[in-house]
Motif scaffolding. Structure first.
Motif, PDB file in Angstrom:
ATOM      1  N   LEU A 281      15.667 -85.765 -22.907  1.00 28.76           N
ATOM      2  CA  LEU A 281      15.765 -84.426 -22.336  1.00 28.76           C
ATOM      3  C   LEU A 281      15.729 -83.415 -23.478  1.00 28.76           C
ATOM      4  O   LEU A 281      16.570 -83.462 -24.381  1.00 28.76           O
ATOM      5  N   THR A 282      14.761 -82.516 -23.430  1.00 24.07           N
ATOM      6  CA  THR A 282      14.651 -81.454 -24.419  1.00 24.07           C
ATOM      7  C   THR A 282      15.095 -80.153 -23.785  1.00 24.07           C
ATOM      8  O   THR A 282      14.474 -79.680 -22.826  1.00 24.07           O
ATOM      9  N   ALA A 283      16.177 -79.591 -24.309  1.00 25.27           N
ATOM     10  CA  ALA A 283      16.694 -78.319 -23.814  1.00 25.27           C
ATOM     11  C   ALA A 283      16.259 -77.210 -24.756  1.00 25.27           C
ATOM     12  O   ALA A 283      16.393 -77.333 -25.981  1.00 25.27           O
TER      13      ALA A 283
ATOM     14  N   PRO B  47      31.599 -86.660 -24.264  1.00 22.41           N
ATOM     15  CA  PRO B  47      30.944 -85.443 -24.766  1.00 22.41           C
ATOM     16  C   PRO B  47      29.800 -84.999 -23.851  1.00 22.41           C
ATOM     17  O   PRO B  47      29.121 -85.827 -23.231  1.00 22.41           O
ATOM     18  N   PHE B  48      29.596 -83.696 -23.769  1.00 24.25           N
ATOM     19  CA  PHE B  48      28.483 -83.175 -22.961  1.00 24.25           C
ATOM     20  C   PHE B  48      28.053 -81.827 -23.504  1.00 24.25           C
ATOM     21  O   PHE B  48      28.746 -81.191 -24.298  1.00 24.25           O
ATOM     22  N   TRP B  49      26.876 -81.388 -23.050  1.00 23.63           N
ATOM     23  CA  TRP B  49      26.301 -80.096 -23.444  1.00 23.63           C
ATOM     24  C   TRP B  49      26.341 -79.122 -22.278  1.00 23.63           C
ATOM     25  O   TRP B  49      26.234 -79.512 -21.109  1.00 23.63           O
ATOM     26  N   GLU B  50      26.436 -77.844 -22.627  1.00 25.23           N
ATOM     27  CA  GLU B  50      26.329 -76.744 -21.672  1.00 25.23           C
ATOM     28  C   GLU B  50      25.352 -75.716 -22.251  1.00 25.23           C
ATOM     29  O   GLU B  50      25.523 -75.271 -23.387  1.00 25.23           O
TER      30      GLU B  50
ATOM     31  N   LEU C  99      13.795 -69.966 -28.975  1.00 28.92           N
ATOM     32  CA  LEU C  99      14.856 -69.565 -29.894  1.00 28.92           C
ATOM     33  C   LEU C  99      15.684 -70.748 -30.368  1.00 28.92           C
ATOM     34  O   LEU C  99      16.244 -70.713 -31.477  1.00 28.92           O
ATOM     35  N   TYR C 100      15.787 -71.767 -29.537  1.00 32.91           N
ATOM     36  CA  TYR C 100      16.629 -72.928 -29.862  1.00 32.91           C
ATOM     37  C   TYR C 100      16.117 -74.128 -29.083  1.00 32.91           C
ATOM     38  O   TYR C 100      15.645 -73.998 -27.947  1.00 32.91           O
ATOM     39  N   SER C 101      16.208 -75.294 -29.696  1.00 31.30           N
ATOM     40  CA  SER C 101      15.773 -76.524 -29.037  1.00 31.30           C
ATOM     41  C   SER C 101      16.612 -77.689 -29.528  1.00 31.30           C
ATOM     42  O   SER C 101      16.969 -77.751 -30.712  1.00 31.30           O
ATOM     43  N   VAL C 102      16.950 -78.584 -28.623  1.00 33.76           N
ATOM     44  CA  VAL C 102      17.669 -79.792 -28.993  1.00 33.76           C
ATOM     45  C   VAL C 102      17.193 -80.929 -28.098  1.00 33.76           C
ATOM     46  O   VAL C 102      16.970 -80.740 -26.900  1.00 33.76           O
ATOM     47  N   ASP C 103      16.993 -82.099 -28.687  1.00 31.15           N
ATOM     48  CA  ASP C 103      16.603 -83.294 -27.938  1.00 31.15           C
ATOM     49  C   ASP C 103      17.849 -84.131 -27.655  1.00 31.15           C
ATOM     50  O   ASP C 103      18.612 -84.461 -28.568  1.00 31.15           O
TER      51      ASP C 103
ATOM     52  N   LEU D 110      14.663 -77.144 -19.304  1.00 31.21           N
ATOM     53  CA  LEU D 110      14.970 -78.545 -19.557  1.00 31.21           C
ATOM     54  C   LEU D 110      13.724 -79.340 -19.230  1.00 31.21           C
ATOM     55  O   LEU D 110      13.179 -79.228 -18.125  1.00 31.21           O
ATOM     56  N   GLN D 111      13.263 -80.133 -20.183  1.00 30.01           N
ATOM     57  CA  GLN D 111      12.078 -80.959 -19.960  1.00 30.01           C
ATOM     58  C   GLN D 111      12.413 -82.402 -20.285  1.00 30.01           C
ATOM     59  O   GLN D 111      12.950 -82.701 -21.359  1.00 30.01           O
ATOM     60  N   ILE D 112      12.100 -83.300 -19.356  1.00 28.00           N
ATOM     61  CA  ILE D 112      12.393 -84.716 -19.535  1.00 28.00           C
ATOM     62  C   ILE D 112      11.077 -85.475 -19.632  1.00 28.00           C
ATOM     63  O   ILE D 112      10.207 -85.360 -18.758  1.00 28.00           O
TER      64      ILE D 112
END
Length: 518
Positions: free
Chosen positions: A498-500, A437-440, A510-514, A489-491
């Motif tokens: 990693l916080t996107a 699995p991965f994010w884009e 508008l949106y954030s995911v760790d 992207l902040q690590i």
């Protein structure tokens, strides 16, 4: 590692440049004084490593470029490097590869030009700064990157009354350590009209130029597109304050171009995309702070290590693709590829060798969104929601390799589709399942018409986790409506999380995911 506005102010004051930071003056612009040369388009830095960086600038006449750098904003122990002579052959642009820089430091630099015909005449210095990352084997530090794409598309140019290209000031205020431009850096095929009537009856009034009054065909036309963007003070200010990694996509040449194509576009005397792309590539390499390779000076794909936490792999989905077709080939070959065998082999090798915690693939086009043109498919997805075919074969091969080699923490960032979104690719929901699995994360436009949303192809199981625009939105929304987007992207050094985030043009989150590292 943060770059703050007060630091820029201090640096400018220390070098006698505080006057250019007045409210109406960008920090990267020096006014010409008499017959002295001038760095008329500011400065930029790019392809920064722990011990080196490319410095770019442009003069208004034949000149010798000289770069000074220091680790303090007062330049008391400045090191001077003789750069190239800039002449008509490169549109007076020049790049200097600074080497021997200290790792993990804020670097201040200034560029001056010496007139080649009057060696006593020097330009005023133009100041910029960037941060060198730590060495890969050093202690980790927090790192933050910003990303977006798509600038001056669909005729939306620089309207000073509306703040110009405001996204670049918004991103500067976000204080990234590094910026990734994901392509469509210009719109060579989109002229800029003097004005556009908006739906509310008001007028969008563009700054115009001769080069942007028609589509780009000659080398000078393409150069003129870059010169146009640099008329904007937000862009010049941003360039002076941040290092960059820059990709290209189609609009640097022509919409949806591929090397084998012919345009069948009545606006063009030259219909060969290969010919126009040669001019386009020359201008791109002249005007971007990109390090060129001794063995292949026209190569654009490359990687950049930002300390122990992050490595960015910037690929090129434009130069080596097969023709746009219905995208249903059953074999992976030159016709069905979008990266090409040489680039794919390079990427696999670099990913396998990387010791960075996070591996970010910077892509000029999304993987799962269906993008079409008159030939069929323009991007990767072919829209059949089935097993991999056509260009999907090459991506399937890469994703399978990443899983087999146990390469963890791979994230994709992309632009191109003119809205922002977050996609989670899940093999449990996919037709092709041999991947992890991965994010884009999709961001943009920075300053162009807003479109979408697009449809997702089920081949790699993408799930829409966030969408920045309402479904069914009317296309080509102007920048004045605020539907312009960038991502970060902040690590965190301590946790390696990693916080996107996805943001709008006002900088609002508008949106954030760790994402936790494996």
């Amino acid at each position: 590692m943060k770059i703050r506005r007060r630091t820029i102010l201090h640096a400018a004051a220390a070098t006698g440049l505080s006057r250019i930071l007045a409210a109406q003056e960008p920090p990267a612009v020096i006014r010409r004084e008499g017959t002295r040369p001038a760095a008329i388009r500011g400065v930029a830095s790019g392809d920064v490593g722990h011990d080196r960086a490319i410095i770019w600038s442009c003069a208004d006449r034949p000149s010798q470029m000289v770069v000074e750098w220091d680790t303090t904003d007062r330049f008391r122990d400045a090191k001077s490097v003789l750069g190239p002579a800039v002449i008509e052959a490169t549109d007076f642009t020049g790049k200097q590869d600074l080497r021997g820089l200290p790792a993990g430091e804020r670097i201040f630099y200034r560029v001056r030009f010496q007139d080649l015909r009057d060696l006593k005449a020097w330009s005023e210095p133009v100041v910029g700064m960037f941060v060198t990352p730590p060495r890969p084997d050093a202690a980790a530090r927090d790192v933050k990157i910003a990303f977006t794409g798509d600038v001056c598309g669909q005729g939306w140019g620089i309207d000073p009354a509306r703040g110009g290209l405001k996204m670049f000031e918004t991103m500067r205020a976000a204080e990234p350590d590094f910026f990734v431009h994901l392509g469509d850096t210009i719109y060579a095929d989109n002229p800029i009209p003097e004005e556009v009537k908006l739906e509310d009856g008001t007028l969008w009034k563009n700054i115009t130029s001769e080069s942007k009054s028609h589509v780009a065909q000659s080398l000078d036309d393409f150069r003129g597109c870059y010169r146009y963007n640099l008329l904007d003070q937000n862009v010049r200010r941003f360039n002076a304050a941040n290092s960059q990694l820059v990709l290209w996509d189609d609009h640097e040449t022509h919409n949806n171009w591929f090397p084998q194509g012919r345009y069948e576009d009545s606006r063009y005397k030259e219909q060969s995309s290969a010919y126009l792309a040669a001019n386009a590539r020359t201008a791109f390499l002249e005007y971007q702070p990109i390090r060129q390779f001794a063995t292949d000076r026209e190569r654009i794909y490359r990687s950049q290590r930002l300390g122990p936490l992050l490595e960015i792999f910037a690929w090129d989905m434009r130069s080596y693709r097969g023709p746009n077709t219905q995208n249903r080939q059953t074999q992976l070959n030159a016709e069905s590829s979008i990266l090409g065998s040489t680039q794919l082999a390079w990427l696999k090798s670099k990913l396998a060798a990387s010791t960075a915690t996070w591996k970010v693939i910077a892509s000029d086009m999304p993987l799962g969104l269906i993008v079409t043109d008159k030939h069929g498919s323009e991007a990767v997805a072919n829209g059949d929601n089935g097993p991999p075919l056509g260009r999907e074969l090459e991506i399937a091969d890469l994703l399978k390799f990443i899983r087999e080699k146990a390469i963890h923490n791979v994230v994709f960032i992309t632009a191109d589709v003119h809205y922002a979104a977050a996609h989670f690719y899940d093999p449990a929901a996919a037709k092709f399942t041999e991947f992890s699995p991965f994010w884009e994360f999709v961001a943009g436009p920075a300053h162009a018409g807003t479109f979408g949303p697009g449809k997702l192809d089920a081949t790699f199981g993408p799930q829409l986790k966030f969408l920045s625009i309402p479904p069914g939105m009317k296309g080509n929304r102007p920048p004045s409506e605020g539907l312009q987007f960038f991502g970060t992207l902040q690590i965190a050094a301590a946790s390696k999380t990693l916080t996107a985030k996805l943001h709008n043009i006002a900088g609002q989150e508008l949106y954030s995911v760790d994402l936790e590292p494996a």
